[in-house]
Design a protein around this motif. Structure first.
Motif, PDB file in Angstrom:
ATOM      1  N   LEU A 277       0.819  -1.212   0.000  1.00  0.00           N
ATOM      2  CA  LEU A 277       0.000   0.000   0.000  1.00  0.00           C
ATOM      3  C   LEU A 277       0.852   1.261   0.000  1.00  0.00           C
ATOM      4  N   ILE A 278       1.998   1.206   0.647  1.00  0.00           N
ATOM      5  CA  ILE A 278       2.842   2.400   0.731  1.00  0.00           C
ATOM      6  C   ILE A 278       3.314   2.856  -0.660  1.00  0.00           C
ATOM      7  N   VAL A 279       3.452   1.915  -1.609  1.00  0.00           N
ATOM      8  CA  VAL A 279       3.845   2.278  -2.969  1.00  0.00           C
ATOM      9  C   VAL A 279       2.749   3.121  -3.620  1.00  0.00           C
ATOM     10  N   HIS A 280       1.495   2.676  -3.490  1.00  0.00           N
ATOM     11  CA  HIS A 280       0.359   3.425  -4.032  1.00  0.00           C
ATOM     12  C   HIS A 280       0.296   4.819  -3.416  1.00  0.00           C
ATOM     13  N   VAL A 281       0.497   4.882  -2.114  1.00  0.00           N
ATOM     14  CA  VAL A 281       0.399   6.157  -1.400  1.00  0.00           C
ATOM     15  C   VAL A 281       1.486   7.120  -1.859  1.00  0.00           C
ATOM     16  N   LEU A 282       2.718   6.635  -1.935  1.00  0.00           N
ATOM     17  CA  LEU A 282       3.829   7.508  -2.309  1.00  0.00           C
ATOM     18  C   LEU A 282       3.704   7.984  -3.759  1.00  0.00           C
ATOM     19  N   VAL A 283       3.268   7.104  -4.661  1.00  0.00           N
ATOM     20  CA  VAL A 283       3.087   7.501  -6.061  1.00  0.00           C
ATOM     21  C   VAL A 283       2.020   8.596  -6.171  1.00  0.00           C
ATOM     22  N   ALA A 284       0.938   8.453  -5.384  1.00  0.00           N
ATOM     23  CA  ALA A 284      -0.130   9.462  -5.401  1.00  0.00           C
ATOM     24  C   ALA A 284       0.380  10.799  -4.877  1.00  0.00           C
ATOM     25  N   TYR A 285       1.192  10.766  -3.815  1.00  0.00           N
ATOM     26  CA  TYR A 285       1.737  12.019  -3.281  1.00  0.00           C
ATOM     27  C   TYR A 285       2.685  12.678  -4.287  1.00  0.00           C
ATOM     28  N   VAL A 286       3.494  11.875  -4.976  1.00  0.00           N
ATOM     29  CA  VAL A 286       4.384  12.428  -5.996  1.00  0.00           C
ATOM     30  C   VAL A 286       3.560  13.116  -7.089  1.00  0.00           C
ATOM     31  N   TYR A 287       2.479  12.493  -7.498  1.00  0.00           N
ATOM     32  CA  TYR A 287       1.610  13.020  -8.555  1.00  0.00           C
ATOM     33  C   TYR A 287       0.988  14.366  -8.155  1.00  0.00           C
ATOM     34  N   LEU A 288       0.614  14.501  -6.875  1.00  0.00           N
ATOM     35  CA  LEU A 288      -0.112  15.690  -6.450  1.00  0.00           C
ATOM     36  C   LEU A 288       0.768  16.780  -5.846  1.00  0.00           C
ATOM     37  N   VAL A 289       1.911  16.421  -5.310  1.00  0.00           N
ATOM     38  CA  VAL A 289       2.744  17.388  -4.585  1.00  0.00           C
ATOM     39  C   VAL A 289       3.924  17.880  -5.419  1.00  0.00           C
ATOM     40  N   VAL A 290       4.568  16.976  -6.147  1.00  0.00           N
ATOM     41  CA  VAL A 290       5.817  17.339  -6.828  1.00  0.00           C
ATOM     42  C   VAL A 290       5.631  18.376  -7.947  1.00  0.00           C
ATOM     43  N   PRO A 291       4.673  18.232  -8.882  1.00  0.00           N
ATOM     44  CA  PRO A 291       4.547  19.243  -9.951  1.00  0.00           C
ATOM     45  C   PRO A 291       4.343  20.668  -9.435  1.00  0.00           C
ATOM     46  N   PRO A 292       3.434  20.911  -8.457  1.00  0.00           N
ATOM     47  CA  PRO A 292       3.301  22.293  -7.973  1.00  0.00           C
ATOM     48  C   PRO A 292       4.571  22.841  -7.327  1.00  0.00           C
ATOM     49  N   VAL A 293       5.398  21.958  -6.760  1.00  0.00           N
ATOM     50  CA  VAL A 293       6.651  22.409  -6.152  1.00  0.00           C
ATOM     51  C   VAL A 293       7.696  22.718  -7.216  1.00  0.00           C
ATOM     52  N   LEU A 294       7.813  21.847  -8.217  1.00  0.00           N
ATOM     53  CA  LEU A 294       8.895  21.973  -9.193  1.00  0.00           C
ATOM     54  C   LEU A 294       8.624  22.979 -10.312  1.00  0.00           C
ATOM     55  N   ASN A 295       7.366  23.181 -10.690  1.00  0.00           N
ATOM     56  CA  ASN A 295       7.088  24.081 -11.818  1.00  0.00           C
ATOM     57  C   ASN A 295       7.640  25.498 -11.612  1.00  0.00           C
ATOM     58  N   PRO A 296       7.432  26.126 -10.448  1.00  0.00           N
ATOM     59  CA  PRO A 296       8.041  27.461 -10.264  1.00  0.00           C
ATOM     60  C   PRO A 296       9.566  27.421 -10.318  1.00  0.00           C
ATOM     61  N   VAL A 297      10.156  26.340  -9.814  1.00  0.00           N
ATOM     62  CA  VAL A 297      11.615  26.204  -9.845  1.00  0.00           C
ATOM     63  C   VAL A 297      12.099  26.106 -11.291  1.00  0.00           C
ATOM     64  N   ILE A 298      11.428  25.269 -12.079  1.00  0.00           N
ATOM     65  CA  ILE A 298      11.817  25.072 -13.482  1.00  0.00           C
ATOM     66  C   ILE A 298      11.777  26.394 -14.239  1.00  0.00           C
ATOM     67  N   TYR A 299      10.667  27.124 -14.101  1.00  0.00           N
ATOM     68  CA  TYR A 299      10.505  28.343 -14.895  1.00  0.00           C
ATOM     69  C   TYR A 299      11.358  29.496 -14.362  1.00  0.00           C
ATOM     70  N   SER A 300      11.612  29.529 -13.058  1.00  0.00           N
ATOM     71  CA  SER A 300      12.473  30.591 -12.530  1.00  0.00           C
ATOM     72  C   SER A 300      13.932  30.354 -12.909  1.00  0.00           C
ATOM     73  N   VAL A 301      14.331  29.089 -13.027  1.00  0.00           N
ATOM     74  CA  VAL A 301      15.708  28.781 -13.412  1.00  0.00           C
ATOM     75  C   VAL A 301      15.921  28.998 -14.905  1.00  0.00           C
ATOM     76  N   LYS A 302      14.965  28.559 -15.728  1.00  0.00           N
ATOM     77  CA  LYS A 302      15.154  28.597 -17.180  1.00  0.00           C
ATOM     78  C   LYS A 302      14.741  29.914 -17.818  1.00  0.00           C
ATOM     79  N   SER A 303      13.895  30.691 -17.140  1.00  0.00           N
ATOM     80  CA  SER A 303      13.408  31.931 -17.746  1.00  0.00           C
ATOM     81  C   SER A 303      13.949  33.129 -16.959  1.00  0.00           C
ATOM     82  N   LYS A 304      14.887  33.847 -17.568  1.00  0.00           N
ATOM     83  CA  LYS A 304      15.479  35.010 -16.895  1.00  0.00           C
ATOM     84  C   LYS A 304      14.454  36.102 -16.604  1.00  0.00           C
TER      85      LYS A 304
END
Length: 316
Positions: A277-304
């Motif tokens: 069950l922990i695999v299902h839980v962690l995959v779901a958290y990655v799906y919902l938490v990681v994109p909102p965290v990384l998107n601002p980082v990606i665009y702030s790093v790549k877009s001056k």
């Protein structure tokens, strides 16, 4: 909850509440686990709100690509706020119950913002295609009115697609007892599996939503990038090719950050029934938490321009 002896005479049952779960096997250290989760939620909300403020307060960023970036930030904020209250309430205070109707509302917004994010990524790929393949007509094609219509279409599409979902669940007779969910939030598939009734309609409608939103969007994103690549390969100057591809890097990373976890969630639900069950839980958290965290980082790093505008907002 109704007493168990009264279930015999009940032909239709819906629980007043569901029992949510945190990280299975790590319940004793939920308080410590809440620290990185709180940090990620704070980073997601801060980063995406900074993008919104930066675009709003910087006239030079009032361009189609940054308007679409703002839409992506709104979707990320909505996705984060959809799961933040119940997740932190469980990790901080061990509050595991969520009301039946509250669960359906959370599920609607969670899936709606996910569909919106997929739609925005598709719109951003169309923006990149127009900018590279036909730069002279870029301003004429993506006018402010067109962008507003695209934004409204994204919201309407998500709302109309997901609106029937809570009602399809509400009509089901659920199995009596305290129904445990696999996560600290409500997924459609997670709630649906506890029905003591025929769920064929729910399964097919769920598949229809997946295929008509994320499925079509991902195929169109691939198509647009195939057309972009063909255009780039037709450029005479190697320097122009590098410049054109570099403008797409941020969006490609955002697409990978979003769709890779989506594929992971789909695969674990379809073929990972015997996984812990922990695999299902962690995959779901990655799906919902990681994109909102990384998107601002990606665009702030790549877009001056975005990076400089965000720094100006912080210094105000």
């Amino acid at each position: 909850m109704l007493p168990s002896q009264s279930y015999v005479n009940i032909s239709f049952f819906q629980p007043p509440a569901f029992l949510m779960n945190g990280i299975p096997g790590l319940e004793a250290i939920h308080c410590w686990i809440s620290i990185p989760f709180s940090a990620m939620y704070t980073a997601a909300l801060t980063g995406n709100c900074l993008i919104l403020l930066a675009v709003r307060r910087t006239p030079s960023l009032h361009q189609p690509m940054y308007y679409f970036l703002s839409m992506l930030a709104v979707a990320d904020v909505g996705l984060t706020l959809s799961i933040l209250p119940t997740t932190l309430d469980l990790l901080w205070f061990d509050h595991r119950l969520i009301g039946f109707n509250a669960c359906l509302v959370q599920m609607f917004f969670l899936h709606s913002f996910s569909v919106m994010e997929s739609s925005v990524l598709l719109a951003m790929s169309f923006d990149g295609f127009v900018a590279i393949s036909n730069p002279l007509r870029y301003a004429a094609v993506l006018t402010n009115n067109v962008i507003i219509r695209i934004g409204l279409a994204i919201v309407v599409r998500a709302t109309v697609s997901l609106f029937p979902l809570p009602f399809l669940l509400k009509r089901l007779n659920l199995c009596p007892g305290k129904i445990p969910l696999s996560h600290s939030f409500c997924f459609h598939a997670d709630v649906m599996k506890w029905a003591c009734a025929d769920i064929t309609v729910n399964i097919f409608y769920g598949l229809y939503i997946v295929m008509s939103t994320g499925g079509i969007d991902s195929l169109l994103v691939v198509l647009f990038y195939a057309l972009i690549l063909r255009t780039v390969m037709g450029l005479a100057s190697p320097r122009e090719r590098v410049w054109a591809l570099d403008t797409c890097v941020s969006h490609i990373l955002a697409v990978l950050v979003f769709y890779a976890p989506v594929i992971g969630v789909s695969l674990t639900h379809c073929f990972g029934k015997h996984l812990p069950l922990i695999v299902h839980v962690l995959v779901a958290y990655v799906y919902l938490v990681v994109p909102p965290v990384l998107n601002p980082v990606i665009y702030s790093v790549k877009s001056k321009p975005i990076r400089e505008a965000m720094l100006r907002v912080l210094m105000m």
